[in-house]
Design a protein around this motif. Structure first.
Motif: not given
Length: 158
Positions: A72-97
């Motif tokens: 399968v080939n994939v296409q990157v749509l976007a990426r965004q930073a998040f707070n890894v230490k607070s990850y509990a199943g849903v990313p707490n995003m920081t900054g903009n995509p």
């Protein structure tokens, strides 16, 4: 279909640092906050033939990972930073995509996953045309599209 997935670091049965793929759901029988799965575990991604899926993959590790999807080939749509230490199943995003880099435009079989980033990719799960029949997996009864990191253990799906 939208899937929330993770890249994880943990330790194997010998105490060695190991890389694991996972979902955004706590892995059964693991320490709190661990989302990784072993290669032998039941596949958690089971796309139907012809399905179009968007994957949100959160890199919970300290490393950049080259993520590769077989067949399968994939296409990157976007990426965004998040707070890894607070990850509990849903990313707490920081900054903009952030849009894909110029060299990431178009369909790819391998994409770069930076530490502390979520990446969104889209894929269409069609087997390529082959001059022979691809048999179903004896393990799952379906076709296994494997996704893995070139520096971590593999994880399969049907």
């Amino acid at each position: 279909m939208f899937r929330s997935l993770t890249l994880n670091e943990g330790f194997d049965e010998y105490g060695r640092l190991a890389q694991f793929m996972g979902t955004n759901v706590q892995a059964a029988g693991t320490t709190p906050g661990f989302f990784g799965r072993k290669y032998e575990d039941t596949p958690t991604e089971t796309p139907a033939a012809g399905a179009i899926e968007v994957w949100e993959i959160a890199n919970l590790t300290a490393d950049t990972h080259p993520i590769h999807v077989h067949l399968v080939n994939v296409q990157v749509l976007a990426r965004q930073a998040f707070n890894v230490k607070s990850y509990a199943g849903v990313p707490n995003m920081t900054g903009n995509p952030v849009a894909p880099d110029p060299n990431e435009l178009g369909w790819k079989e391998t994409v770069r996953m930076n530490p502390g980033e979520v990446i969104w990719v889209i894929a269409k799960f069609d087997l390529p045309n082959m001059p022979f029949t691809v048999p179903p997996s004896p393990r799952t009864g379906g076709h296994e599209y494997v996704w893995h990191c070139h520096i971590s253990s593999m994880k399969s799906m049907t």
